[in-house]
Each structure stands twice: as structure tokens, then as C-alpha cells.
Write a protein that holds these residues in place. Sequence first.
Motif, short mmCIF file in Angstrom:
data_model
loop_
_atom_site.label_atom_id
_atom_site.label_comp_id
_atom_site.label_asym_id
_atom_site.label_seq_id
_atom_site.Cartn_x
_atom_site.Cartn_y
_atom_site.Cartn_z
N ARG A 35 -72.73 52.81 -34.77
CA ARG A 35 -71.62 51.86 -34.91
C ARG A 35 -71.58 50.89 -33.72
O ARG A 35 -71.16 49.74 -33.87
CB ARG A 35 -70.30 52.63 -34.99
CG ARG A 35 -70.16 53.43 -36.29
CD ARG A 35 -68.88 54.24 -36.34
NE ARG A 35 -68.97 55.53 -35.66
CZ ARG A 35 -69.54 56.62 -36.17
NH1 ARG A 35 -70.09 56.58 -37.37
NH2 ARG A 35 -69.56 57.75 -35.50
N LEU A 36 -72.01 51.35 -32.57
CA LEU A 36 -71.96 50.53 -31.36
C LEU A 36 -73.05 49.45 -31.35
O LEU A 36 -72.80 48.34 -30.90
CB LEU A 36 -72.08 51.42 -30.12
CG LEU A 36 -71.95 50.74 -28.76
CD1 LEU A 36 -70.60 50.06 -28.61
CD2 LEU A 36 -72.16 51.78 -27.65
N ALA A 96 -74.68 55.79 -20.29
CA ALA A 96 -74.19 55.52 -18.94
C ALA A 96 -72.69 55.24 -18.88
O ALA A 96 -71.99 55.73 -18.00
CB ALA A 96 -74.96 54.34 -18.34
N ALA A 97 -72.19 54.45 -19.84
CA ALA A 97 -70.80 53.98 -19.75
C ALA A 97 -69.83 54.77 -20.61
O ALA A 97 -68.64 54.80 -20.30
CB ALA A 97 -70.73 52.50 -20.13
N GLY A 98 -70.32 55.40 -21.68
CA GLY A 98 -69.41 56.05 -22.61
C GLY A 98 -69.44 57.56 -22.65
O GLY A 98 -68.47 58.18 -23.07
N LEU A 99 -70.55 58.15 -22.23
CA LEU A 99 -70.69 59.60 -22.42
C LEU A 99 -70.73 60.39 -21.11
O LEU A 99 -70.90 61.60 -21.14
CB LEU A 99 -71.96 59.90 -23.24
CG LEU A 99 -71.97 59.32 -24.65
CD1 LEU A 99 -73.31 59.60 -25.33
CD2 LEU A 99 -70.82 59.84 -25.48
N GLY A 100 -70.55 59.72 -19.99
CA GLY A 100 -70.58 60.42 -18.70
C GLY A 100 -69.29 61.20 -18.44
O GLY A 100 -68.35 61.19 -19.23
N ALA A 159 -64.03 54.44 -27.30
CA ALA A 159 -64.14 53.93 -28.67
C ALA A 159 -62.76 53.57 -29.22
O ALA A 159 -61.77 54.27 -28.95
CB ALA A 159 -64.80 54.97 -29.57
N VAL A 160 -62.72 52.50 -29.99
CA VAL A 160 -61.49 52.09 -30.66
C VAL A 160 -61.74 52.14 -32.16
O VAL A 160 -62.66 51.50 -32.67
CB VAL A 160 -61.05 50.66 -30.26
CG1 VAL A 160 -59.81 50.25 -31.04
CG2 VAL A 160 -60.81 50.57 -28.76
N PRO A 173 -71.97 60.88 -29.18
CA PRO A 173 -73.31 60.39 -29.52
C PRO A 173 -73.38 59.82 -30.94
O PRO A 173 -74.18 58.92 -31.22
CB PRO A 173 -74.19 61.62 -29.37
CG PRO A 173 -73.47 62.48 -28.38
CD PRO A 173 -72.01 62.26 -28.66
N GLU A 174 -72.53 60.29 -31.84
CA GLU A 174 -72.52 59.81 -33.22
C GLU A 174 -72.02 58.38 -33.34
O GLU A 174 -72.16 57.75 -34.39
CB GLU A 174 -71.68 60.73 -34.11
CG GLU A 174 -72.28 62.10 -34.33
CD GLU A 174 -72.17 63.02 -33.12
OE1 GLU A 174 -71.20 62.93 -32.34
OE2 GLU A 174 -73.12 63.83 -32.93
#
Length: 156
Positions: A20-21, A49-53, A60-61, A15-16
Amino acid sequence: MEFITQRCKVVPFTPEDLPRLHPLLSNPQVMKYLEPPYTPAQTEAFLQAAGLGRSPLIHAVYGRGNQKFLGYLIFHPFDESSWELGWVLDPYYWGLGIARELTRGAIAYAREHAIPRLVIECVPEQTSSIAIAQLFGFTSRGIHEGCQVYTLDITT
């Protein structure tokens, strides 16, 4: 999913990462071939929906040495035997070989984890993505729903 390349670390989103996103997804240059630039609320919904499920679609890069947020890697199951591969990077890092490096790392990850095939989808105007697909030996499968589709069968 996590892996490290010479200059990058691919890690799960947290979530942090939201502050940056959003600059990435609100940048018209970055979003030119994807969607209209995102609002803060759209970025938050996308990250959820796309990153934390449970099965994230994006990862993340970060710069390996400096911990700077470079963008994200799209890497997730596409169908029964394929995983989708893509990248969305901050324009500051365009032209530096980061996408090539991430592609090389994703191919190695696929080999190590017995993923049989990778798929890259992009609009035909995304010449940089097409060049990377061709560089790594992806085969053009034509256009499907407006996107050029490339596949790479992974062999060990």
C-alpha cells in the motif's frame, strides 16, 4: 502511537503495509516537494527505517470506516522539547480536510501526552502545508536549511 479521528485511524505500520505504501511513494505528484519517487526497494528500506523501528517516525493512516490506506502521518521527537508533525496523503484524499483532521488529532495527542511543542517543516512552495500550519496557530520561525519552519507551543 495510535489515535482515532472522525474519519481516520492512525496506527503503527506493519510489514503488510508495504504494497500500500509503494504506490504512494512512487507517485511523482506526492513526492514533488519531498524526494524523487521511490523504487520498490527504496520504499521497503524507508518502511523498515522510518515505520517499523522501535521508535517509528511515521504512522499509517487508514480510513476509519472503510479501512482504506490514506497515507501516513509523520509524528516523532524532533528535538528535546518538540515533535515533528507532517502528513503524506494519497492525492485522491487531497482537499477533503484529512490533513486538517490529522493535525487536530495530533495536537490533541500532544496535549494528552505532555508534548510541549510541535514543529512543521516544509519547503516554501508547499502552500497547503503552510495554510494548515497557519490555520492551527503555528508560528513561522523562518527558513532553516531550505524549509519553512513553524512551531506550536502546546498548552493545556
